[in-house]
Enzyme design. Sequence first.
Site, mmCIF file in Angstrom:
data_model
loop_
_atom_site.group_PDB
_atom_site.id
_atom_site.type_symbol
_atom_site.label_atom_id
_atom_site.label_comp_id
_atom_site.label_asym_id
_atom_site.label_seq_id
_atom_site.Cartn_x
_atom_site.Cartn_y
_atom_site.Cartn_z
ATOM 1 N N ASP A 309 0.851 -1.182 0.000
ATOM 2 C CA ASP A 309 0.000 0.000 0.000
ATOM 3 C C ASP A 309 0.899 1.248 0.000
ATOM 4 O O ASP A 309 2.123 1.168 0.138
ATOM 5 C CB ASP A 309 -0.993 -0.018 1.178
ATOM 6 C CG ASP A 309 -2.218 0.851 0.889
ATOM 7 O OD1 ASP A 309 -2.129 1.744 0.018
ATOM 8 O OD2 ASP A 309 -3.258 0.661 1.534
ATOM 9 N N GLU A 500 -11.080 6.593 3.673
ATOM 10 C CA GLU A 500 -10.076 6.028 4.581
ATOM 11 C C GLU A 500 -10.252 6.567 6.009
ATOM 12 O O GLU A 500 -11.367 6.770 6.477
ATOM 13 C CB GLU A 500 -8.664 6.269 4.041
ATOM 14 C CG GLU A 500 -8.464 5.618 2.668
ATOM 15 C CD GLU A 500 -7.025 5.554 2.229
ATOM 16 O OE1 GLU A 500 -6.129 5.324 3.048
ATOM 17 O OE2 GLU A 500 -6.783 5.706 1.013
#
Length: 609
Positions: A309, A500
Amino acid sequence: MTHSTTVYPSCSPCVFLLAFFAVLGCVGMQPGRSPGQLAASRASVPTPDIEELIGQMTVDEKIGQMTQIDWKLAKNTDDVRKLAVGSVLNGASSLVEPNTPQNWVKLVTSIQTRALSTRLGIPIVWGADAVHGNALVRGATVFPHNIGMGCTRNPELAEKVGRAAALEMLATGIPWTFAPCIAVPRDERWGRTYEGFGETPELAEMMAGAMVKGLQGEPGQSDGVLACAKHFLGDGGTSQGKDQGDTICSESELRAIHLPGYAAAVKAGVGSIMVSFSRWNGAPMHANKHLITDVLKGELHFEGFVVSDWEAIATLPGSNDSRIEAAINAGVDMAMVPLSYPSFVSGLRSLVKKGRVPMARIDDAVRRILKQKARLKLWEHPFPDAAFAGQLGSPEHRALAREAVRQSAVLLKNQDAVLPLPKNGRILVVGSKADDMGIQCGGWTVGWFGRRGNVTPGTTILRAIENAIPGGKVSFAPGVRGADAADAIVVVVGEEPYAEGTGDRKELGLSRDDISLITAAKASGKKVVVVLVTGRPLPVEPVIDGVHAVLVVWLPGSEGDGVADVLFGDYQPTGKLSHSWPRSMAQIPINQGDASYAPLFPYGFGLSY
Ligand code: BGC
């Protein structure tokens, strides 16, 4: 980590031109040839033999393939060429300006041209977060976020949505999406709840493979993109729903809840998988060799490549070198290092030199990446193909999205059969969220967090209601005014866009303004229909007490007509909850199968007419 790119000026046409002519110099092309002509001149290069190619590569070239940079953070450098990087991404905040398909095509072409001018001319694979259609691009069809797709229980539909998303990506020349997110969100406080298909492993399993198949298309065809199942493993299980937090459970529980989606994605041939920022029992996933190498690559036979990520390797404990060592030896094949790529490249180089990362591991990583590039036929077709130009936001895709919206809507309450609303009645629509494209699309839409307002073309819920009842019988007021003249009030309320960790909440619920709207609507004595636009179930029991109908439409995307189809009975609701709906915050986390389970509406609930 944040996708902060604000210090960089937007990409101007002169930058493109400069890059383009610089590149012409490098590859010895004559100025005056258009990117299209260049593309044509490069169209016939056959895919090389991957083993032979690896045999020709230097260590630096191999490390380059394992490196992914963000175009915006590297655009004033020649690093794509100098480091022979294998992949470029546009983080969700790294958008071209103006954000048109033509500008994306130009950008991808110019950077690919640089990649092809390297010694071995290995094409880059460009990645982006097309997580609900190619929605970072203005004008794309925006499909419902996965939480809504889960409510359709319809994998064939998910496959079609994946197909359409792939074609819209190819219209911008981008062949790799960081999707589908197959998280199994177990705690609605998590800001990424809407990115997963639902709270059960069955839903991830049912939808993951279908979405992957749709995105990647038929093997051997050139109309698919590379899919990326994410985030491996346990991203949705963190305690208190904390983004990038710690998933605390036994291995058997981790496997039972979070692994089935990956098994399905691998079975469907997913070409890449992204590792989760989260930890499992305190240990960071990016360094978990057991799960990445033994379980994913070994047990599940995943043959694609594993990507980290965004700057996640930098969050591991230890020195720069020891972090890289841990991640690459754990099985990470490509590092998403938009900010730290210089230290990643130098660190990995020195680790290889010292034998701390074995050459066999490097070769395995490079082989996995090159195989996916071969599968995408990037040597044959490295440049955007003009044949896909008409796909972005096409009427067919918008019709499909409308279908997805109506199938994803869940009818939670329908007292006195107030729905469907008659088309000859007078409707008052209230709430600023009724006429806000940004709100109904949510995060990952023309930007990372999404935002209020006219972010992209489409039909808002208000316009859709007006379309359904022609003849001026619909009135709209941000507050409840003019109720006397109406037969029914449709109150549109819900969440503001987020993405997020910015969506992590300790308390969930409606805003004070939304609650006042509903209260005022109830006080009018008219029939009250609440339409909930939200990325997760919200505890609203006292608020909806006394309203006649509640329709939750999740984050439906650009095609609000699907909501009106349900409200007026052009579609009989079929959506089933992909999450248990809690009565109050005290019940969260709440999931099907809990020892004591008394939700307001259970998982799988959904009325029809
Ligand atoms: C997110 C990923 C995303 C990546 C690239 C990260 O912050 O966790 O889901 O794919 O950024 O934009």
